[in-house]
Design a protein around this motif. Structure first.
Motif, short mmCIF file in Angstrom:
data_model
loop_
_atom_site.label_atom_id
_atom_site.label_comp_id
_atom_site.label_asym_id
_atom_site.label_seq_id
_atom_site.Cartn_x
_atom_site.Cartn_y
_atom_site.Cartn_z
N TRP A 92 -3.06 -2.09 0.70
CA TRP A 92 -2.41 -2.18 2.00
C TRP A 92 -0.99 -2.73 1.93
O TRP A 92 -0.11 -2.29 2.65
CB TRP A 92 -3.21 -3.05 2.96
N PHE A 93 -0.75 -3.74 1.09
CA PHE A 93 0.57 -4.39 1.05
C PHE A 93 1.67 -3.39 0.73
O PHE A 93 2.80 -3.51 1.20
CB PHE A 93 0.59 -5.53 0.03
N ASN A 144 -4.89 -1.34 -13.94
CA ASN A 144 -4.41 -0.17 -14.69
C ASN A 144 -4.22 1.04 -13.79
O ASN A 144 -3.25 1.78 -13.92
CB ASN A 144 -5.39 0.18 -15.82
N ARG A 145 -5.14 1.24 -12.85
CA ARG A 145 -5.07 2.39 -11.96
C ARG A 145 -3.80 2.36 -11.12
O ARG A 145 -3.11 3.36 -10.97
CB ARG A 145 -6.31 2.41 -11.06
N TYR A 146 -3.48 1.21 -10.56
CA TYR A 146 -2.31 1.13 -9.70
C TYR A 146 -1.01 1.12 -10.49
O TYR A 146 0.03 1.57 -10.00
CB TYR A 146 -2.42 -0.05 -8.74
N LEU A 147 -1.06 0.65 -11.74
CA LEU A 147 0.12 0.79 -12.61
C LEU A 147 0.38 2.27 -12.87
O LEU A 147 1.52 2.72 -12.82
CB LEU A 147 -0.11 0.05 -13.93
N LEU A 148 -0.69 3.01 -13.12
CA LEU A 148 -0.56 4.44 -13.40
C LEU A 148 -0.13 5.23 -12.16
O LEU A 148 0.80 6.03 -12.22
CB LEU A 148 -1.90 4.99 -13.93
N LEU A 149 -0.78 4.99 -11.02
CA LEU A 149 -0.50 5.77 -9.82
C LEU A 149 0.78 5.37 -9.10
O LEU A 149 1.47 6.23 -8.55
CB LEU A 149 -1.67 5.67 -8.84
N TYR A 150 1.09 4.08 -9.09
CA TYR A 150 2.20 3.60 -8.26
C TYR A 150 3.24 2.79 -9.04
O TYR A 150 4.23 2.36 -8.45
CB TYR A 150 1.66 2.71 -7.13
N ASN A 151 2.99 2.54 -10.30
CA ASN A 151 3.88 1.73 -11.12
C ASN A 151 4.06 0.33 -10.53
O ASN A 151 5.16 -0.22 -10.49
CB ASN A 151 5.24 2.41 -11.32
N ILE A 152 2.95 -0.24 -10.03
CA ILE A 152 2.98 -1.60 -9.50
C ILE A 152 1.86 -2.42 -10.14
O ILE A 152 0.81 -1.89 -10.49
CB ILE A 152 2.79 -1.64 -7.96
N ASP A 153 2.14 -3.69 -10.29
CA ASP A 153 1.14 -4.62 -10.80
C ASP A 153 0.53 -5.34 -9.60
O ASP A 153 1.20 -6.14 -8.95
CB ASP A 153 1.80 -5.62 -11.75
N LEU A 154 -0.72 -5.03 -9.31
CA LEU A 154 -1.40 -5.63 -8.16
C LEU A 154 -1.39 -7.15 -8.20
O LEU A 154 -1.45 -7.80 -7.17
CB LEU A 154 -2.86 -5.17 -8.09
N TRP A 155 -1.37 -7.72 -9.38
CA TRP A 155 -1.50 -9.17 -9.51
C TRP A 155 -0.14 -9.88 -9.48
O TRP A 155 -0.08 -11.09 -9.64
CB TRP A 155 -2.25 -9.56 -10.77
N ASP A 156 0.95 -9.15 -9.29
CA ASP A 156 2.28 -9.76 -9.25
C ASP A 156 2.50 -10.45 -7.90
O ASP A 156 2.65 -9.79 -6.88
CB ASP A 156 3.35 -8.70 -9.49
N TYR A 160 3.86 -10.42 -2.47
CA TYR A 160 3.11 -10.97 -1.34
C TYR A 160 3.88 -12.12 -0.70
O TYR A 160 4.67 -12.79 -1.35
CB TYR A 160 1.74 -11.46 -1.81
N ASN A 161 3.62 -12.35 0.58
CA ASN A 161 4.18 -13.51 1.26
C ASN A 161 3.43 -14.78 0.88
O ASN A 161 3.99 -15.87 0.94
CB ASN A 161 4.10 -13.35 2.79
N LEU A 162 2.17 -14.61 0.52
CA LEU A 162 1.32 -15.76 0.22
C LEU A 162 0.28 -15.37 -0.82
O LEU A 162 -0.40 -14.35 -0.67
CB LEU A 162 0.62 -16.23 1.51
N THR A 163 0.17 -16.19 -1.86
CA THR A 163 -0.88 -16.02 -2.87
C THR A 163 -1.69 -17.31 -2.88
O THR A 163 -1.12 -18.40 -2.95
CB THR A 163 -0.28 -15.76 -4.26
#
Length: 191
Positions: A92-93, A144-156, A160-163
Protein backbone atom coordinates in the motif's frame (compact mmCIF):
# COMPACT_ATOMS: atom_id res chain seq x y z
CA UNK A 1 -9.24 14.66 17.67
CA UNK A 2 -8.70 12.42 14.62
CA UNK A 3 -12.23 12.04 13.33
CA UNK A 4 -12.11 15.42 11.59
CA UNK A 5 -8.93 14.39 9.77
CA UNK A 6 -9.20 12.67 6.44
CA UNK A 7 -6.19 10.71 5.38
CA UNK A 8 -5.30 7.22 4.33
CA UNK A 9 -3.05 5.29 6.71
CA UNK A 10 -1.03 2.49 5.17
CA UNK A 11 -0.03 -0.31 7.50
CA UNK A 12 2.56 -2.79 6.34
CA UNK A 13 5.07 -5.01 8.03
CA UNK A 14 6.72 -8.36 8.36
CA UNK A 15 4.89 -11.60 8.99
CA UNK A 16 3.87 -11.82 12.64
CA UNK A 17 4.21 -8.08 13.29
CA UNK A 18 0.51 -7.77 14.26
CA UNK A 19 -0.57 -5.84 11.15
CA UNK A 20 -4.15 -7.10 11.25
CA UNK A 21 -4.52 -6.80 15.04
CA UNK A 22 -3.16 -3.25 14.98
CA UNK A 23 -5.35 -2.34 12.00
CA UNK A 24 -8.47 -3.48 13.89
CA UNK A 25 -7.51 -1.53 17.02
CA UNK A 26 -6.70 1.58 14.97
CA UNK A 27 -9.99 1.26 13.14
CA UNK A 28 -11.86 1.18 16.45
CA UNK A 29 -10.01 4.26 17.74
CA UNK A 30 -10.27 6.32 14.55
CA UNK A 31 -13.52 5.09 13.05
CA UNK A 32 -11.62 4.32 9.83
CA UNK A 33 -12.56 1.53 7.43
CA UNK A 34 -9.99 -1.25 6.97
CA UNK A 35 -9.13 -2.45 3.50
CA UNK A 36 -6.83 -5.44 3.59
CA UNK A 37 -5.09 -7.25 0.80
CA UNK A 38 -7.15 -10.32 1.70
CA UNK A 39 -10.40 -8.42 1.20
CA UNK A 40 -9.07 -7.09 -2.09
CA UNK A 41 -8.12 -10.60 -3.22
CA UNK A 42 -11.66 -11.77 -2.50
CA UNK A 43 -13.12 -8.85 -4.46
CA UNK A 44 -10.86 -9.48 -7.47
CA UNK A 45 -11.55 -13.23 -7.35
CA UNK A 46 -15.27 -12.52 -7.43
CA UNK A 47 -14.85 -10.16 -10.39
CA UNK A 48 -12.93 -12.91 -12.22
CA UNK A 49 -15.54 -15.56 -11.35
CA UNK A 50 -13.07 -17.55 -9.24
CA UNK A 51 -13.11 -18.94 -5.73
CA UNK A 52 -10.49 -17.45 -3.40
CA UNK A 53 -8.56 -20.74 -3.55
CA UNK A 54 -8.54 -20.68 -7.36
CA UNK A 55 -7.50 -17.02 -7.32
CA UNK A 56 -4.64 -17.66 -4.88
CA UNK A 57 -3.37 -20.61 -6.92
CA UNK A 58 -3.34 -18.46 -10.07
CA UNK A 59 -1.63 -15.59 -8.28
CA UNK A 60 1.10 -17.80 -6.89
CA UNK A 61 2.24 -18.93 -10.32
CA UNK A 62 5.40 -17.00 -11.24
CA UNK A 63 4.03 -16.12 -14.68
CA UNK A 64 0.98 -14.45 -13.05
CA UNK A 65 2.54 -12.66 -10.08
CA UNK A 66 3.25 -9.41 -11.93
CA UNK A 67 -0.26 -9.25 -13.44
CA UNK A 68 -1.90 -9.90 -10.06
CA UNK A 69 0.26 -7.34 -8.30
CA UNK A 70 -0.69 -4.82 -11.00
CA UNK A 71 -4.37 -5.46 -10.21
CA UNK A 72 -3.75 -4.67 -6.52
CA UNK A 73 -1.63 -1.66 -7.43
CA UNK A 74 -4.26 -0.18 -9.75
CA UNK A 75 -7.01 -0.56 -7.16
CA UNK A 76 -4.87 1.06 -4.49
CA UNK A 77 -3.79 4.00 -6.64
CA UNK A 78 -7.40 4.88 -7.36
CA UNK A 79 -8.38 5.36 -3.72
CA UNK A 80 -9.15 8.93 -2.64
CA UNK A 81 -6.41 10.24 -0.36
CA UNK A 82 -9.08 12.07 1.65
CA UNK A 83 -10.75 8.80 2.59
CA UNK A 84 -10.73 7.56 6.17
CA UNK A 85 -9.16 4.22 5.42
CA UNK A 86 -6.49 1.97 6.89
CA UNK A 87 -4.83 -0.01 4.10
CA UNK A 88 -3.34 -3.19 5.56
CA UNK A 89 -0.82 -4.78 3.21
CA UNK A 90 2.83 -4.74 2.26
CA UNK A 91 2.40 -2.77 -1.00
CA UNK A 92 0.00 0.00 0.00
CA UNK A 93 2.72 2.54 0.87
CA UNK A 94 3.98 2.46 -2.72
CA UNK A 95 0.55 3.09 -4.22
CA UNK A 96 -0.46 5.89 -1.86
CA UNK A 97 2.73 7.98 -1.48
CA UNK A 98 0.89 10.84 0.26
CA UNK A 99 -0.67 8.64 2.92
CA UNK A 100 0.61 8.31 6.48
CA UNK A 101 2.79 5.22 6.03
CA UNK A 102 3.50 2.87 8.94
CA UNK A 103 5.79 -0.16 8.93
CA UNK A 104 5.66 -2.77 11.69
CA UNK A 105 8.92 -4.60 12.21
CA UNK A 106 9.48 -7.66 14.38
CA UNK A 107 12.34 -10.07 14.87
CA UNK A 108 11.81 -13.47 13.28
CA UNK A 109 11.89 -15.43 16.55
CA UNK A 110 9.11 -13.35 18.12
CA UNK A 111 7.12 -13.35 14.87
CA UNK A 112 7.27 -17.11 14.47
CA UNK A 113 6.19 -17.62 18.08
CA UNK A 114 3.21 -15.28 17.57
CA UNK A 115 2.19 -17.09 14.40
CA UNK A 116 2.56 -20.45 16.14
CA UNK A 117 0.48 -19.25 19.11
CA UNK A 118 -2.24 -17.86 16.82
CA UNK A 119 -2.95 -21.38 15.57
CA UNK A 120 -3.84 -19.92 12.18
CA UNK A 121 -5.65 -22.29 9.86
CA UNK A 122 -3.44 -21.05 7.01
CA UNK A 123 -0.20 -21.68 8.95
CA UNK A 124 0.11 -25.17 10.40
CA UNK A 125 3.49 -25.97 12.00
CA UNK A 126 4.75 -29.06 13.79
CA UNK A 127 7.41 -27.27 15.82
CA UNK A 128 8.73 -23.83 16.79
CA UNK A 129 11.76 -24.50 14.59
CA UNK A 130 9.54 -25.09 11.56
CA UNK A 131 7.56 -21.92 12.30
CA UNK A 132 10.80 -19.92 12.50
CA UNK A 133 12.13 -21.38 9.25
CA UNK A 134 8.87 -20.69 7.39
CA UNK A 135 8.60 -17.14 8.81
CA UNK A 136 12.16 -16.31 7.74
CA UNK A 137 11.54 -17.74 4.27
CA UNK A 138 8.24 -15.88 3.89
CA UNK A 139 9.82 -12.55 4.81
CA UNK A 140 12.78 -13.18 2.48
CA UNK A 141 10.48 -14.25 -0.37
CA UNK A 142 8.37 -11.12 0.07
CA UNK A 143 11.45 -8.91 0.10
CA UNK A 144 12.85 -10.60 -3.03
CA UNK A 145 9.53 -10.42 -4.86
CA UNK A 146 9.15 -6.67 -4.43
CA UNK A 147 12.80 -6.06 -5.30
CA UNK A 148 12.18 -7.95 -8.53
CA UNK A 149 8.78 -6.44 -9.39
CA UNK A 150 9.23 -2.87 -8.16
CA UNK A 151 12.92 -2.44 -7.35
CA UNK A 152 12.05 -1.52 -3.76
CA UNK A 153 13.18 -2.92 -0.45
CA UNK A 154 10.09 -3.41 1.70
CA UNK A 155 12.16 -3.27 4.86
CA UNK A 156 13.77 0.13 4.08
CA UNK A 157 12.45 2.43 6.82
CA UNK A 158 13.12 5.54 4.68
CA UNK A 159 9.92 4.71 2.74
CA UNK A 160 7.69 5.11 5.80
CA UNK A 161 6.63 7.96 8.07
CA UNK A 162 6.87 5.66 11.05
CA UNK A 163 8.62 2.35 11.74
CA UNK A 164 7.87 0.49 14.96
CA UNK A 165 9.61 -2.63 16.21
CA UNK A 166 6.72 -4.57 17.74
CA UNK A 167 8.92 -7.34 19.18
CA UNK A 168 8.59 -6.17 22.79
CA UNK A 169 5.33 -4.22 22.60
CA UNK A 170 1.67 -5.10 23.00
CA UNK A 171 -0.70 -4.30 20.12
CA UNK A 172 -2.20 -1.54 22.29
CA UNK A 173 1.24 0.03 22.80
CA UNK A 174 1.84 -0.07 19.04
CA UNK A 175 -1.49 1.65 18.42
CA UNK A 176 -0.67 4.40 20.94
CA UNK A 177 2.65 5.07 19.19
CA UNK A 178 0.88 5.26 15.83
CA UNK A 179 -1.81 7.60 17.15
CA UNK A 180 0.78 9.91 18.70
CA UNK A 181 2.79 10.19 15.49
CA UNK A 182 -0.33 10.38 13.30
CA UNK A 183 -1.59 13.30 15.39
CA UNK A 184 1.73 15.12 14.88
CA UNK A 185 1.64 14.35 11.17
CA UNK A 186 -1.92 15.67 10.78
CA UNK A 187 -1.07 18.87 12.67
CA UNK A 188 1.96 19.46 10.43
CA UNK A 189 -0.03 18.65 7.29
CA UNK A 190 -2.83 21.08 8.11
CA UNK A 191 -0.72 23.88 9.62
Amino acid sequence: MFLESFMIITLGGKAGSWKWTVAKLLSEKLGYEIISIWNLKRKLAEEMGLSISEFNLLGEKPENQHEFDLKYEEYQKNLDLNAQVILESRLWFLCQPNAFKVFLDVNDEVASQRILNDKRTTDQFFSPEEALEVTRKRNQDDQNRYLLLYNIDLWDSAQYNLTIDTSNLTPEEVVEKILTEFSKYIKEDYS
